[in-house]
Design a protein around this motif. Structure first.
Motif, PDB file in Angstrom:
ATOM      1  N   PHE A  29     -21.489  43.324 -26.438  1.00 12.42           N
ATOM      2  CA  PHE A  29     -20.420  44.089 -25.608  1.00 12.42           C
ATOM      3  C   PHE A  29     -19.225  43.174 -25.516  1.00 12.42           C
ATOM      4  O   PHE A  29     -18.090  43.912 -25.792  1.00 12.42           O
ATOM      5  N   VAL A  30     -19.140  41.724 -25.557  1.00 14.63           N
ATOM      6  CA  VAL A  30     -17.952  41.047 -25.619  1.00 14.63           C
ATOM      7  C   VAL A  30     -17.345  41.080 -26.790  1.00 14.63           C
ATOM      8  O   VAL A  30     -15.937  41.120 -26.669  1.00 14.63           O
ATOM      9  N   LEU A  31     -17.982  41.086 -27.997  1.00 13.16           N
ATOM     10  CA  LEU A  31     -17.396  41.246 -29.213  1.00 13.16           C
ATOM     11  C   LEU A  31     -16.542  42.373 -29.278  1.00 13.16           C
ATOM     12  O   LEU A  31     -15.613  42.398 -30.048  1.00 13.16           O
ATOM     13  N   ASN A  32     -17.316  43.684 -28.939  1.00 17.26           N
ATOM     14  CA  ASN A  32     -16.587  44.790 -28.968  1.00 17.26           C
ATOM     15  C   ASN A  32     -15.306  44.840 -28.152  1.00 17.26           C
ATOM     16  O   ASN A  32     -14.326  45.488 -28.615  1.00 17.26           O
ATOM     17  N   TYR A  33     -15.290  44.381 -27.067  1.00 12.09           N
ATOM     18  CA  TYR A  33     -14.213  44.367 -26.213  1.00 12.09           C
ATOM     19  C   TYR A  33     -13.106  43.203 -26.845  1.00 12.09           C
ATOM     20  O   TYR A  33     -11.749  43.848 -26.924  1.00 12.09           O
TER      21      TYR A  33
END
Length: 60
Positions: A29-33
């Motif tokens: 998730f954090v990489l996508n954001y």
């Protein structure tokens, strides 16, 4: 004014802490954001530190 980055950080950290999200889920998730520009590199690093805290005296 609504701060999307703060909302994302708070919810990812809380979700990990309460077991709603696994470590792997938060990392994805954090990489996508980050890739979408919704959080900064500093925000990414803050979340990574939350997931992998540095313990004094610990060596790798």
């Amino acid at each position: 004014m609504f701060d999307i980055a703060e909302f994302i950080k708070t919810n990812l950290k809380s979700g990990y802490d309460n077991g709603s999200f696994s470590l792997e889920q938060v990392n994805i998730f954090v990489l996508n954001y980050l890739m979408k520009g919704q959080i900064t590199q500093a925000d990414f690093d803050e979340i990574q530190l939350h997931l992998n805290p540095v313990v004094e005296g610990e060596t790798e």
